[in-house]
Design an enzyme around this catalytic site. Sequence first.
Site, PDB file in Angstrom:
ATOM      1  N   ASP A  13       0.816  -1.219   0.000  1.00 23.63           N
ATOM      2  CA  ASP A  13       0.000   0.000   0.000  1.00 23.63           C
ATOM      3  C   ASP A  13       0.850   1.270   0.000  1.00 23.63           C
ATOM      4  O   ASP A  13       0.443   2.294   0.534  1.00 23.63           O
ATOM      5  CB  ASP A  13      -0.959   0.026   1.203  1.00 23.63           C
ATOM      6  N   GLY A  17       0.575   1.614  -7.475  1.00 24.81           N
ATOM      7  CA  GLY A  17      -0.306   1.695  -8.648  1.00 24.81           C
ATOM      8  C   GLY A  17      -0.108   3.005  -9.380  1.00 24.81           C
ATOM      9  O   GLY A  17       0.079   3.035 -10.599  1.00 24.81           O
ATOM     10  N   LYS A  18      -0.074   4.090  -8.631  1.00 26.52           N
ATOM     11  CA  LYS A  18       0.098   5.404  -9.259  1.00 26.52           C
ATOM     12  C   LYS A  18       1.490   5.523  -9.886  1.00 26.52           C
ATOM     13  O   LYS A  18       1.645   6.028 -11.000  1.00 26.52           O
ATOM     14  CB  LYS A  18      -0.077   6.501  -8.193  1.00 26.52           C
ATOM     15  N   ASN A  38      -4.986 -10.421  -3.812  1.00 27.92           N
ATOM     16  CA  ASN A  38      -4.838  -9.809  -2.483  1.00 27.92           C
ATOM     17  C   ASN A  38      -4.314  -8.384  -2.652  1.00 27.92           C
ATOM     18  O   ASN A  38      -4.500  -7.541  -1.791  1.00 27.92           O
ATOM     19  CB  ASN A  38      -3.906 -10.640  -1.583  1.00 27.92           C
ATOM     20  N   HIS A  41      -4.491  -2.070  -6.283  1.00 29.74           N
ATOM     21  CA  HIS A  41      -3.777  -0.872  -6.718  1.00 29.74           C
ATOM     22  C   HIS A  41      -4.776   0.180  -7.188  1.00 29.74           C
ATOM     23  O   HIS A  41      -5.622  -0.100  -8.030  1.00 29.74           O
ATOM     24  CB  HIS A  41      -2.792  -1.225  -7.841  1.00 29.74           C
ATOM     25  N   GLY A 300     -11.280  -3.123   2.276  1.00 33.01           N
ATOM     26  CA  GLY A 300     -12.035  -2.068   2.961  1.00 33.01           C
ATOM     27  C   GLY A 300     -11.694  -1.984   4.448  1.00 33.01           C
ATOM     28  O   GLY A 300     -12.338  -1.252   5.199  1.00 33.01           O
ATOM     29  N   ARG A 303      -6.503   0.647   7.817  1.00 31.65           N
ATOM     30  CA  ARG A 303      -5.078   0.323   7.945  1.00 31.65           C
ATOM     31  C   ARG A 303      -4.528   0.813   9.285  1.00 31.65           C
ATOM     32  O   ARG A 303      -4.962   1.849   9.777  1.00 31.65           O
ATOM     33  CB  ARG A 303      -4.296   0.995   6.812  1.00 31.65           C
ATOM     34  N   ASP A 331       2.122  14.929   0.836  1.00 34.94           N
ATOM     35  CA  ASP A 331       1.093  15.928   1.165  1.00 34.94           C
ATOM     36  C   ASP A 331       0.313  15.570   2.425  1.00 34.94           C
ATOM     37  O   ASP A 331      -0.210  16.450   3.104  1.00 34.94           O
ATOM     38  CB  ASP A 331       0.112  16.091  -0.016  1.00 34.94           C
TER      39      ASP A 331
HETATM   40  P1  IMP Z   1      -2.809 -12.756   2.274  1.00 34.95           P
HETATM   41  O1  IMP Z   1      -1.826 -12.281   1.274  1.00 34.95           O
HETATM   42  O2  IMP Z   1      -4.237 -12.446   1.902  1.00 34.95           O
HETATM   43  O3  IMP Z   1      -2.620 -14.191   2.630  1.00 34.95           O
HETATM   44  O4  IMP Z   1      -2.566 -11.934   3.632  1.00 34.95           O
HETATM   45  C1  IMP Z   1      -1.356 -12.045   4.356  1.00 34.95           C
HETATM   46  C2  IMP Z   1      -0.932 -10.683   4.917  1.00 34.95           C
HETATM   47  O5  IMP Z   1      -0.555  -9.835   3.859  1.00 34.95           O
HETATM   48  C3  IMP Z   1      -2.044  -9.948   5.680  1.00 34.95           C
HETATM   49  O6  IMP Z   1      -1.449  -9.210   6.729  1.00 34.95           O
HETATM   50  C4  IMP Z   1      -2.594  -9.005   4.629  1.00 34.95           C
HETATM   51  O7  IMP Z   1      -3.213  -7.872   5.197  1.00 34.95           O
HETATM   52  C5  IMP Z   1      -1.321  -8.635   3.902  1.00 34.95           C
HETATM   53  N1  IMP Z   1      -1.555  -8.208   2.521  1.00 34.95           N
HETATM   54  C6  IMP Z   1      -1.856  -8.975   1.470  1.00 34.95           C
HETATM   55  N2  IMP Z   1      -1.973  -8.236   0.360  1.00 34.95           N
HETATM   56  C7  IMP Z   1      -1.733  -6.967   0.709  1.00 34.95           C
HETATM   57  C8  IMP Z   1      -1.672  -5.737  -0.003  1.00 34.95           C
HETATM   58  O8  IMP Z   1      -1.866  -5.647  -1.217  1.00 34.95           O
HETATM   59  N3  IMP Z   1      -1.395  -4.637   0.742  1.00 34.95           N
HETATM   60  C9  IMP Z   1      -1.145  -4.700   2.060  1.00 34.95           C
HETATM   61  N4  IMP Z   1      -1.178  -5.814   2.765  1.00 34.95           N
HETATM   62  C10 IMP Z   1      -1.465  -6.950   2.096  1.00 34.95           C
END
Ligand code: IMP
Length: 422
Positions: A13, A17-18, A38, A41, A300, A303, A331
């Site tokens: 995060d 993506g940007k 998972n 972006h 959703g 964080r 910013d």
């Molecule tokens: P999983 O990848 O869904 O198995 O989740 C494992 C860990 O990675 C968890 O703490 C999720 O919140 C984190 N996670 C998975 N994908 C992202 C993402 O795109 N951004 C931030 N955290 C992620």
Amino acid sequence: MSVTAVIGSQWGDEGKGKVVDFLAEGADYVARFNGGNNAGHTVINQFGTFKIHLVPSGIFAPNTVGLIGGGVVIDPAVLIDEIEMLNQAAVGVQGRLWLSPRAHLILPYHKILDGLYEEAKGAGATGTTRRGIGPVFADKVSYNGIRFYDFGRTDVLVARLKMQIELKNKIVLALGGEALRFDEVLETYRGYYEKLKPYLRELFSLVQDGLKADKNFLLEQAMGTFLDTDWGTYPFVTASTTIPSAASAGLGIPPRYITHVVGVTKAYTTRVGAGPLPTEIHDTSTQAYQQFGETAATTGRTRRVGWLDLEIVRTAVELSGISELCLTKLDVLSGLDEIQVCLGYKLNGKDVRYADVDSYGLDEVKLVYKKMTGWQEDISQARSFDELPKNAQEYVQMIEAAAGVPVKWIGVGPEREATIRR
Ligand code: IMP
């Protein structure tokens, strides 16, 4: 030829993506090589606002060809929706988006098992996105996976899928879930396969020919460095390699071809799910907490937030071979009287690096903080470094000094144009 990997230097995060969206202007190929849906972006450009999970964010640049490597796990329903959404938004992807048939499919039992494992772990849960990522990668490396290739061989597909559903139903039932019906899954997934067929293509020759023809590749990592299975905060990680070397296995680009590694660093830190976040701000009433607060693009969820941790950024630079940084969301810091930055860790009075302690040890380290004076000005319209307030400039320079690499881009807003190039 250039092969640029865009790598998040924190826990995902960071705003990749940007960054990929604007770097894609000079790219011939934009590619995903790890993770699955998972990832989320967010891209804001002339076509609109998009949250994409599988298609490379660089696809919006009209001359790019998008590649989804075999290292990516695919929930076919999600990919089909995304392709339809892009086609409807006039970002035509047919004929310029290719999916490797080596990619493994996320099946319904992977998502069910992801949820059941999380619930069984209770307080020790990972906080996954529940998209089936851990279980599908577990199946891949334990030779139980189903690949797009299998759909071209009915006998192989039927035998393997039937066996997997029998096996998985036993586990699902033992954990209190509901059994799946083989015929239903087969029919649904065959339908998905038919829809994705025009996009399936072995990528080996495409990639090799591109390298030989001096084409420019932009490799888009999913998640961040500290969610890497080996180097992240295990067990609070994701199930794939997230550092640039993953592009070798996940896309077929040999490591020696990677020419640039752009590290994307958010000006503060966020994390979704469980696991250590050394600089976490717990007091929800503070101005910093409220300014840093975000909602995850995929789930959703709210964080967790913290101050910038330079030990984390420095480790990412070393581990991933980052050659330049893109600092995002500067910013968001505007308006704070004081900004804290973590310079490093101490344990029992001695300096320690991130890699010297395990994940649980990261909750025990003492943080060495530097306090900096903030700035009050709105910087979202700044387009050159000189237009930034002096304290913001010092913040950037301090990051460069600690990381040992230049900050080449600074994000001052969500839109593509809201970027300072140095
Ligand atoms: P999983 O990848 O869904 O198995 O989740 C494992 C860990 O990675 C968890 O703490 C999720 O919140 C984190 N996670 C998975 N994908 C992202 C993402 O795109 N951004 C931030 N955290 C992620």
